[in-house]
Design a protein around this motif. Structure first.
Motif, PDB file in Angstrom:
ATOM      1  N   TRP A   1       0.849  -1.187   0.000  1.00  0.00           N
ATOM      2  CA  TRP A   1       0.000   0.000   0.000  1.00  0.00           C
ATOM      3  C   TRP A   1       0.891   1.246   0.000  1.00  0.00           C
ATOM      4  CZ3 TRP A   1      -0.670   4.389   2.862  1.00  0.00           C
ATOM      5  CH2 TRP A   1      -1.847   5.122   2.622  1.00  0.00           C
ATOM      6  N   VAL A   2       0.569   2.210  -0.842  1.00  0.00           N
ATOM      7  CA  VAL A   2       1.307   3.481  -0.845  1.00  0.00           C
ATOM      8  C   VAL A   2       0.315   4.639  -0.871  1.00  0.00           C
ATOM      9  CG1 VAL A   2       3.437   2.670  -1.943  1.00  0.00           C
ATOM     10  CG2 VAL A   2       1.510   3.376  -3.387  1.00  0.00           C
ATOM     11  N   ASP A   3       0.763   5.782  -0.372  1.00  0.00           N
ATOM     12  CA  ASP A   3      -0.064   6.978  -0.436  1.00  0.00           C
ATOM     13  C   ASP A   3       0.150   7.667  -1.790  1.00  0.00           C
ATOM     14  OD1 ASP A   3       2.361   8.303  -0.280  1.00  0.00           O
ATOM     15  OD2 ASP A   3       2.112   8.957   1.800  1.00  0.00           O
ATOM     16  N   TYR A   4      -0.403   8.824  -1.945  1.00  0.00           N
ATOM     17  CA  TYR A   4      -0.286   9.563  -3.211  1.00  0.00           C
ATOM     18  C   TYR A   4       1.183   9.838  -3.568  1.00  0.00           C
ATOM     19  CZ  TYR A   4      -1.531  13.203  -6.674  1.00  0.00           C
ATOM     20  OH  TYR A   4      -1.686  13.951  -7.813  1.00  0.00           O
ATOM     21  N   ASN A   5       2.023   9.903  -2.522  1.00  0.00           N
ATOM     22  CA  ASN A   5       3.453  10.144  -2.755  1.00  0.00           C
ATOM     23  C   ASN A   5       4.244   8.869  -3.036  1.00  0.00           C
ATOM     24  OD1 ASN A   5       3.195  12.888  -2.380  1.00  0.00           O
ATOM     25  ND2 ASN A   5       3.487  12.741  -0.156  1.00  0.00           N
ATOM     26  N   LEU A   6       3.542   7.761  -3.171  1.00  0.00           N
ATOM     27  CA  LEU A   6       4.150   6.442  -3.393  1.00  0.00           C
ATOM     28  C   LEU A   6       4.946   5.966  -2.176  1.00  0.00           C
ATOM     29  CD1 LEU A   6       5.344   6.773  -7.118  1.00  0.00           C
ATOM     30  CD2 LEU A   6       3.129   5.997  -6.251  1.00  0.00           C
TER      31      LEU A   6
ATOM     32  N   SER B   1      -0.606  -0.843 -19.875  1.00  0.00           N
ATOM     33  CA  SER B   1      -0.590   0.133 -18.792  1.00  0.00           C
ATOM     34  C   SER B   1       0.482  -0.146 -17.753  1.00  0.00           C
ATOM     35  CB  SER B   1      -1.957   0.181 -18.099  1.00  0.00           C
ATOM     36  OG  SER B   1      -2.859   0.895 -18.911  1.00  0.00           O
ATOM     37  N   ALA B   2       1.058  -1.335 -17.757  1.00  0.00           N
ATOM     38  CA  ALA B   2       2.096  -1.643 -16.765  1.00  0.00           C
ATOM     39  C   ALA B   2       3.363  -0.869 -17.084  1.00  0.00           C
ATOM     40  CB  ALA B   2       2.395  -3.133 -16.746  1.00  0.00           C
ATOM     41  N   LEU B   3       3.723  -0.832 -18.366  1.00  0.00           N
ATOM     42  CA  LEU B   3       4.919  -0.098 -18.764  1.00  0.00           C
ATOM     43  C   LEU B   3       4.724   1.376 -18.444  1.00  0.00           C
ATOM     44  CD1 LEU B   3       5.680  -1.805 -22.206  1.00  0.00           C
ATOM     45  CD2 LEU B   3       6.463  -2.442 -19.943  1.00  0.00           C
ATOM     46  N   MET B   4       3.516   1.848 -18.729  1.00  0.00           N
ATOM     47  CA  MET B   4       3.190   3.249 -18.452  1.00  0.00           C
ATOM     48  C   MET B   4       3.359   3.549 -16.958  1.00  0.00           C
ATOM     49  SD  MET B   4      -0.394   5.232 -19.252  1.00  0.00           S
ATOM     50  CE  MET B   4      -1.493   4.098 -18.410  1.00  0.00           C
ATOM     51  N   GLN B   5       2.817   2.686 -16.109  1.00  0.00           N
ATOM     52  CA  GLN B   5       2.885   2.979 -14.672  1.00  0.00           C
ATOM     53  C   GLN B   5       4.312   2.895 -14.143  1.00  0.00           C
ATOM     54  OE1 GLN B   5       1.747   0.061 -11.894  1.00  0.00           O
ATOM     55  NE2 GLN B   5       2.518   1.396 -10.289  1.00  0.00           N
ATOM     56  N   GLY B   6       5.056   1.872 -14.571  1.00  0.00           N
ATOM     57  CA  GLY B   6       6.433   1.732 -14.087  1.00  0.00           C
ATOM     58  C   GLY B   6       7.246   2.972 -14.401  1.00  0.00           C
ATOM     59  N   LEU B   7       7.120   3.452 -15.626  1.00  0.00           N
ATOM     60  CA  LEU B   7       7.916   4.612 -16.032  1.00  0.00           C
ATOM     61  C   LEU B   7       7.373   5.913 -15.454  1.00  0.00           C
ATOM     62  CD1 LEU B   7       8.869   3.736 -19.704  1.00  0.00           C
ATOM     63  CD2 LEU B   7      10.260   3.565 -17.647  1.00  0.00           C
ATOM     64  N   ALA B   8       6.061   6.011 -15.287  1.00  0.00           N
ATOM     65  CA  ALA B   8       5.494   7.207 -14.660  1.00  0.00           C
ATOM     66  C   ALA B   8       6.050   7.346 -13.245  1.00  0.00           C
ATOM     67  CB  ALA B   8       3.971   7.119 -14.625  1.00  0.00           C
TER      68      ALA B   8
ATOM     69  N   ILE C   1       7.249  10.719 -11.047  1.00  0.00           N
ATOM     70  CA  ILE C   1       6.527  10.923  -9.789  1.00  0.00           C
ATOM     71  C   ILE C   1       7.459  10.807  -8.583  1.00  0.00           C
ATOM     72  CG2 ILE C   1       4.596  10.149  -8.356  1.00  0.00           C
ATOM     73  CD1 ILE C   1       3.285   9.208 -11.043  1.00  0.00           C
ATOM     74  N   LEU C   2       8.075   9.643  -8.442  1.00  0.00           N
ATOM     75  CA  LEU C   2       8.943   9.436  -7.286  1.00  0.00           C
ATOM     76  C   LEU C   2      10.018  10.519  -7.114  1.00  0.00           C
ATOM     77  CD1 LEU C   2       9.872   7.230  -5.019  1.00  0.00           C
ATOM     78  CD2 LEU C   2      11.740   6.938  -6.636  1.00  0.00           C
ATOM     79  N   PRO C   3      10.700  10.940  -8.186  1.00  0.00           N
ATOM     80  CA  PRO C   3      11.756  11.940  -7.972  1.00  0.00           C
ATOM     81  C   PRO C   3      11.254  13.222  -7.294  1.00  0.00           C
ATOM     82  CG  PRO C   3      11.979  10.944 -10.132  1.00  0.00           C
ATOM     83  CD  PRO C   3      10.668  10.472  -9.575  1.00  0.00           C
ATOM     84  N   TYR C   4       9.986  13.560  -7.489  1.00  0.00           N
ATOM     85  CA  TYR C   4       9.429  14.725  -6.801  1.00  0.00           C
ATOM     86  C   TYR C   4       9.066  14.396  -5.360  1.00  0.00           C
ATOM     87  CZ  TYR C   4       8.779  17.105 -11.290  1.00  0.00           C
ATOM     88  OH  TYR C   4       8.973  17.716 -12.494  1.00  0.00           O
ATOM     89  N   THR C   5       8.362  13.255  -5.192  1.00  0.00           N
ATOM     90  CA  THR C   5       7.807  12.990  -3.869  1.00  0.00           C
ATOM     91  C   THR C   5       8.886  12.597  -2.871  1.00  0.00           C
ATOM     92  OG1 THR C   5       7.284  10.701  -4.481  1.00  0.00           O
ATOM     93  CG2 THR C   5       5.558  12.334  -4.800  1.00  0.00           C
ATOM     94  N   ILE C   6       9.931  11.964  -3.360  1.00  0.00           N
ATOM     95  CA  ILE C   6      10.996  11.554  -2.429  1.00  0.00           C
ATOM     96  C   ILE C   6      11.746  12.793  -1.930  1.00  0.00           C
ATOM     97  CG2 ILE C   6      12.989  11.138  -3.962  1.00  0.00           C
ATOM     98  CD1 ILE C   6      13.252   8.374  -2.537  1.00  0.00           C
ATOM     99  N   ALA C   7      11.842  13.811  -2.791  1.00  0.00           N
ATOM    100  CA  ALA C   7      12.509  15.052  -2.386  1.00  0.00           C
ATOM    101  C   ALA C   7      11.724  15.703  -1.254  1.00  0.00           C
ATOM    102  CB  ALA C   7      12.615  16.002  -3.572  1.00  0.00           C
ATOM    103  N   ASP C   8      10.410  15.666  -1.375  1.00  0.00           N
ATOM    104  CA  ASP C   8       9.556  16.249  -0.344  1.00  0.00           C
ATOM    105  C   ASP C   8       9.794  15.560   0.999  1.00  0.00           C
ATOM    106  OD1 ASP C   8       7.330  17.894   0.630  1.00  0.00           O
ATOM    107  OD2 ASP C   8       6.236  15.997   0.721  1.00  0.00           O
TER     108      ASP C   8
END
Lengths: 656, 248
Positions: A427-432, A458-465, A470-477
């Motif tokens: 389970w992850v929040d909006y920030n993954l 859609s799996a390739l899409m999600q993995g790369l998204a 996404i992660l590079p932004y949320t992990i910085a936060d």
């Protein structure tokens, strides 16, 4: 960018129903502004400060490699781990068909909102709207990025990008590189990662398997690994840990996943406090090559794209053993076209799989054992010519012929559903971020975005998204807003976790029983396929829940692992993974039993309409089930994240 | 069917290896070659012996993990087929099969049939990429790529990095592998800015790893399970020459 003007159908009280342990952190505001606004509101780590942070990325598939490369480019110290000899081998490489993006290059009415809508509907209204919308939103940037990296997507003669259609959509939004889209996207990410490794920004640990997560003061601070060449157990610390370790289809033993795909990383993290979301949501892919015998070691997928031109049928009469060519047209049942006229052969995966099972259960299946249906290209070849079909699917046809010895240009393919993907995950929040602060989960390893059924491409899409955008932004936060005390691997928590991992290995080697790891794995797989597979029911699941603990207990008493722990020992590697599958399998059945409705890939026989369609129960089950580990053998605690649909009204999912 | 196997067994890089003979019994024609080895390994484990270590993962011919020399041919010598996709229907009852690891100085044997192919990763790290940081990209359709170029780039990009080309080459050259990546990126407009520095750096690294030179024998292309054409090497040499003239 095209956005559709949307208004919420209901007003969502943001604090209602919140489980105190389960804050999804969905930003406020209209759905098309949420991500934009969130990106602005999140804290940043300034470029000069990034080198002070160390981030561990476990896994080097699409999500892991793209995340590691992007974090490296940003200037963080990144450590990336894979159990393969090279990051290029991750199983993302095997994805054939394509990647979705709402580019609307075909001018056929696609938009971010339509991709969002299709994905929420395709997931049978069991995904979080805000995440799915964001996925659709960043889908376009993925294609741009991949083209810039040199991914050789298929082109028209004009030089523009080509598209094809995939299941569950009435627009052509799928980008592809022959039948090797996953390979080409992974190589793009691998090359970006390689560049960072060459620059010294990412340190790559190949042939290194994560055995456990290290949690200090409630935060993820590192991992314990085994060097698969020397057998050394080692600790690695970080300021944040990212798991990009893929799905758990191999719990079924036979699946389309690569042999080494496993759940150890996410399962160990679950045991350390990360909640597991919707473990029972597994996807059965309708077009796989049927099992040929007991020796079978894995199953091979035939891309869904084949359903663009192939027609699925079985004989109308049960037990009809004639060769396909001698069955006249009016004695064939093109059951997908008959039952789902508007989507036809491109009905979504869960529906197409179940329909195949139904006709085989009626005794109308074809091939040895009657577990197969035809996928017939003769009409397409007549209409378009062999050359066009060869251009589109040549490598898939060759692959089919190599495995079965039959030529699909002349005789229809035989296909049957097989386990392929797991929508469930940590389970992850909006920030993954998982329920362990500092532990992020990306790609198939997390539960988000696909609900109870994933659409093709859609799996390739999600993995790369997740990894690129996404992660590079949320992990910085997270890093910028958290005070992290300095720790290193001398910390007691590392010592203890190492000792536990070493102890498990010792136990596996010292059991010296009478049965091989594979024997146990096959046995587990059979239980799961029979009782927690394409169709499930209460009695079966209860039965499985009695059998699994018994099997697990026998495993630890009777398993035979040859060799020693101090060199390459593939049986030992397998044994550790199967031991964890034995625990996860139980949770899957618990979740499947508790979800007393049918939705997407989760089909409970008790809940179906008269013509065999899945019957959802929105009143009672419109939530994400997030399970908390409480110890082996004790019942896990269920936490519920309610799903609130403001933009897409849950309806009976019809593809008729 | 029943088969006799001569398999290379080697405990670790330091120890001496040797061929050991095994019987593979009750093999079914529908089994893949690796499934046949699974059967042998299960039996070895039950007898208390160490199973044959070999690399494999996807078992559908795309990950590039598997690789072994079967009766003298990398991957068994069937056109466009990896070891994992080779099926036992190509063998006859009573056949004797010799199985060895890749043999090349740059690919040291780690255990039994497993070799260290990390040299390939280092060649890519030296320059086998387009330097496009995440976020820099313009709209995908702003870059037009003529279909024939995209197709040719895809032909080269199909490489799975298995190393059969090196194993097949009498010089243990890695030219086909290196040239395939250079061709893939060099055929695309996005790959032009780094085209000449790329070829120089990758070839330098290739030489440093201890791979041999190319003498135009063509065994590599014949053994390649993805049928990468030999002309990528000519293209690489041409780019290298231009780079030298330009003084890159």
């Amino acid at each position: 960018m095209t956005t559709t003007d949307t208004r919420p159908t209901t007003t969502r009280p943001s604090t209602e129903y919140l489980d105190p342990k389960l804050n999804s952190r969905i930003p406020e505001g209209p759905i098309e502004r949420k991500w934009e606004r969130h990106k602005f509101e999140m804290k940043l780590v300034s470029p000069t400060n990034r080198r002070r942070y160390t981030i561990i990325v476990v896994g080097s598939g699409l999500a892991g490699a793209s995340a590691a490369a992007t974090l490296g480019e940003a200037g963080y110290n990144v450590k990336c781990y894979t159990y393969h000899d090279s990051p290029r081998r991750a199983h993302s490489i095997a994805a054939q068909g394509g990647i979705n993006a709402a580019k609307n290059y075909r001018n056929d009415g696609d938009s971010v909102f339509r991709l969002f809508y299709d994905t929420v509907k395709g997931g049978d209204f069991r995904a979080r709207e805000a995440n799915v919308y964001r996925l659709a939103e960043v889908s376009m940037a993925i294609i741009d990025q991949c083209v810039a990296q040199g991914v050789p997507f298929a082109r028209e003669y004009s030089g523009y990008l080509d598209n094809r259609s995939f299941g569950g959509a009435q627009v052509a939004r799928t980008f592809y590189a022959r039948g090797q889209t996953g390979q080409q996207l992974l190589l793009g990410a691998y090359q970006a990662l390689s560049r960072q490794i060459g620059l010294g920004q990412v340190k790559m640990y190949s042939r290194t398997e994560m055995l456990d997560l290290v949690v200090i003061d409630g935060r993820a601070r590192g991992i314990v690994t085994r060097d698969m060449v020397t057998g050394k157990i080692e600790s690695h610390f970080a300021d944040a840990v990212v798991l990009a370790t893929g799905g758990y289809s191999n719990v079924f033993y036979l699946s389309t996943n690569a042999k080494a795909c496993n759940a150890t990383a996410i399962w160990r993290a679950h045991r350390r406090g990360a909640f597991f979301g919707n473990p029972c949501y597994t996807q059965i892919h309708p077009t796989c090559i049927p099992v040929s015998g007991d020796h079978q070691s894995k199953l091979t997928l035939m891309s869904e794209s084949l359903r663009n031109d192939g027609r699925v049928w079985v004989p109308k009469t049960p037990g009809d053993k004639r060769a396909p060519s001698s069955i006249p047209e009016d004695e064939r049942d093109y059951y997908l076209e008959r039952r789902y006229p508007s989507y036809g052969n491109l009905a979504p995966r869960d529906i197409a799989s179940r329909a195949a099972k139904q006709v085989c259960d009626e005794g109308r299946g074809v091939g040895p054992g009657g577990l197969g249906v035809y996928l017939d290209f003769s009409d397409a070849i007549k209409r378009l010519g062999k050359k066009v079909i060869e251009d589109r699917y040549g490598n898939l046809f060759e692959m089919y012929e190599r495995i079965t010895g039959e030529n699909p240009y002349e005789t229809p393919m035989r296909i049957y559903p097989a386990v392929h993907y797991t929508m469930g995950g940590l389970w992850v929040d909006y920030n993954l971020m998982s329920t362990i602060p500092g532990l992020f989960v990306v790609g198939e390893a997390n539960f988000s975005d696909h609900g109870a059924n994933r659409l093709g491409a859609s799996a390739l899409m999600q993995g790369l998204a997740d990894g690129y955008f996404i992660l590079p932004y949320t992990i910085a936060d997270y890093l910028a807003s958290t005070k992290l005390p300095k720790v290193d691997t001398t910390h007691l928590a590392f010592r203890e976790t190492e000792a536990e991992a070493a102890d498990r290995i010792k136990r596996l080697l010292n059991t010296k029983g009478t049965r091989t790891v594979d024997m146990f794995h096959r046995e587990l797989g059979k239980i799961m396929w029979d009782y927690c597979g394409m169709a499930r029911n209460e009695a079966g699941l209860k039965h499985a829940l009695e059998m699994i603990p018994e099997l697990r207990e026998r495993f630890w008493r009777e398993v035979k692992v040859p060799g020693e722990g101090n060199d390459i020992n593939q049986e030992l590697e397998k044994a550790g993974r199967v031991a964890d599958f034995m625990e996860l399998a139980e949770l899957m059945c618990i979740d499947a039993l508790h979800r007393d409705e049918s939705c997407g890939g989760h089909f409970r026989e008790e809940h179906q309409t008269e013509d065999g369609e899945a019957e959802r129960d929105d009143e009672n089950f419109s939530y994400v089930a997030a399970w908390e580990f409480t110890g082996l053998g004790t019942k896990p605690v269920l936490h519920k994240e309610p799903l609130i649909f403001e933009y897409v009204k849950p309806t009976v999912r019809s593809y008729k | 069917m029943n088969l006799t196997l001569h398999v290379w067994r080697q405990k670790n890089p330091q120890s001496e290896g040797r061929f050991v003979t095994y019987q593979a019994k009750d093999i079914i024609p529908d089994m893949s070659f690796l499934e046949m080895l699974d059967v042998v390994n299960q039996e070895l484990i039950m007898k208390g012996e160490e199973p044959i270590a070999f690399e494999h993962d996807c078992r559908e011919g795309i990950c590039g993990s598997c690789g072994m020399v079967i009766n003298g041919y990398p991957h068994g010598g069937h056109r466009g087929t990896t070891a994992c996709q080779l099926h036992m229907r190509h063998f006859k009852d009573g056949d004797t099969i010799t199985i060895e690891p890749w043999r090349a100085r740059a690919f040291p044997v780690m255990k039994d049939l497993i070799v260290d192919r990390s040299a390939f990763d280092r060649i890519i790290q030296a320059g086998g990429f387009i330097s496009a940081n995440t976020g820099v990209a313009q709209d995908a359709n702003a870059i037009l790529v003529p279909k024939q170029n995209a197709d040719a780039a895809m032909d080269a990009a199909a490489c799975i990095g298995c190393g059969a080309c090196v194993a097949a080459c009498p010089n243990a050259s890695a030219m086909l592998f290196t040239a395939a990546k250079i061709a893939h990126l060099g055929l695309l407009p996005q790959g032009q800015p780094e085209r000449y520095t790329r070829v120089v750096r990758m070839v330098e690294q290739m030489d440093k790893e201890g791979f041999g030179g190319c003498t135009n024998i063509g065994e590599c292309a014949a053994a390649c399970p993805k049928v990468i054409p030999l002309d990528v090497i000519a293209r690489m040499n041409r780019d290298l020459l231009v780079a030298k003239i330009k003084g890159v």
